[in-house]
Write a protein that holds these residues in place. Structure first.
Motif, PDB file in Angstrom:
ATOM      1  N   ASN A  71       0.807  -1.222   0.000  1.00 26.40           N
ATOM      2  CA  ASN A  71       0.000   0.000   0.000  1.00 26.40           C
ATOM      3  C   ASN A  71       0.841   1.273   0.000  1.00 26.40           C
ATOM      4  OD1 ASN A  71      -2.653  -1.165   0.123  1.00 26.40           O
ATOM      5  ND2 ASN A  71      -2.157  -1.799   2.203  1.00 26.40           N
ATOM      6  N   ALA A  72       2.156   1.116  -0.177  1.00 29.00           N
ATOM      7  CA  ALA A  72       3.048   2.269  -0.097  1.00 29.00           C
ATOM      8  C   ALA A  72       3.068   3.067  -1.396  1.00 29.00           C
ATOM      9  CB  ALA A  72       4.458   1.800   0.236  1.00 29.00           C
ATOM     10  N   GLN A  73       3.104   4.352  -1.239  1.00 32.05           N
ATOM     11  CA  GLN A  73       3.390   5.258  -2.348  1.00 32.05           C
ATOM     12  C   GLN A  73       4.816   5.724  -2.069  1.00 32.05           C
ATOM     13  OE1 GLN A  73       0.926   8.742  -2.585  1.00 32.05           O
ATOM     14  NE2 GLN A  73       2.057   9.554  -4.318  1.00 32.05           N
ATOM     15  N   ILE A  74       5.770   5.112  -2.768  1.00 29.79           N
ATOM     16  CA  ILE A  74       7.180   5.369  -2.490  1.00 29.79           C
ATOM     17  C   ILE A  74       7.615   6.664  -3.174  1.00 29.79           C
ATOM     18  CG2 ILE A  74       9.524   4.473  -2.709  1.00 29.79           C
ATOM     19  CD1 ILE A  74       8.230   1.652  -2.569  1.00 29.79           C
ATOM     20  N   ILE A  75       8.173   7.558  -2.363  1.00 33.00           N
ATOM     21  CA  ILE A  75       8.577   8.874  -2.836  1.00 33.00           C
ATOM     22  C   ILE A  75      10.071   9.050  -2.594  1.00 33.00           C
ATOM     23  CG2 ILE A  75       8.272  11.363  -2.492  1.00 33.00           C
ATOM     24  CD1 ILE A  75       5.374  10.650  -1.566  1.00 33.00           C
ATOM     25  N   ASP A  76      10.796   9.404  -3.657  1.00 34.45           N
ATOM     26  CA  ASP A  76      12.233   9.671  -3.555  1.00 34.45           C
ATOM     27  C   ASP A  76      12.409  11.174  -3.374  1.00 34.45           C
ATOM     28  OD1 ASP A  76      14.955   9.914  -3.714  1.00 34.45           O
ATOM     29  OD2 ASP A  76      15.144   8.997  -5.711  1.00 34.45           O
ATOM     30  N   PRO A  77      12.837  11.611  -2.176  1.00 31.76           N
ATOM     31  CA  PRO A  77      12.986  13.056  -1.947  1.00 31.76           C
ATOM     32  C   PRO A  77      13.914  13.733  -2.964  1.00 31.76           C
ATOM     33  CG  PRO A  77      13.143  11.870   0.124  1.00 31.76           C
ATOM     34  CD  PRO A  77      13.123  10.834  -0.968  1.00 31.76           C
TER      35      PRO A  77
END
Length: 158
Positions: A71-77
């Protein structure tokens, strides 16, 4: 279940934990159960009961981690382009307006939050007051201890 924001590093840590749970912890508890069974009577076998309890915990944690990753929305800063605005994943340098003390926080998901490492939850009062602001802005934070003000000195995406 809705998508939950997670930094790239947080996702890596969850994947490492999942790998350890499946390849190290699960086989170890299966071996411990087999060893405890070999001791005979299971009705009064504390080792067996403890191993079965540990197995239940490990299996539950595996399901929990798999669900979080699913369920993760993976965000690369580093890939963010928010024009200096405070967003999820940003690292923010602040100055406490009362004491003048500098403090740096990265805004992360609930599971990644660790105040000792300067990582605060997206849902924390401080993070909620910072979201959407820019360097030079003042954020007013309502905490259980009262109102605090922080000046945003810098916003980085690292």
């Amino acid at each position: 279940m809705s998508k939950v924001p997670l930094t790239l590093r947080g996702a890596e840590l969850l994947r490492e934990e999942l790998k350890r749970l499946k390849s190290v912890d699960r086989p170890a508890v299966v071996a411990a159960i087999a060893e405890a069974r070999s001791h005979g009577d299971l009705s009064e076998n504390a080792e067996y009961d403890a191993a079965k309890e540990r197995q239940g915990f490990i299996e539950g944690r595996i399901q929990e981690v798999e669900s979080k990753l699913g369920n993760a929305q993976i965000i690369d800063p580093k890939a963010l382009d928010a024009d200096g605005r405070v967003v999820f994943g940003a690292t923010v340098e602040l100055e406490d307006m009362d004491s003048g003390d500098p403090v740096t926080y990265q805004i992360v998901g609930d599971d990644e939050a660790d105040i000792k490492q300067g990582k605060i939850s997206l849902n924390s009062p401080v993070a909620r007051s910072l979201i959407g602001k820019y360097a030079g802005d003042v954020a007013e934070v309502h905490t259980p201890g009262g109102k605090r003000e922080y000046e945003i000195l810098d916003v980085r995406y690292e």
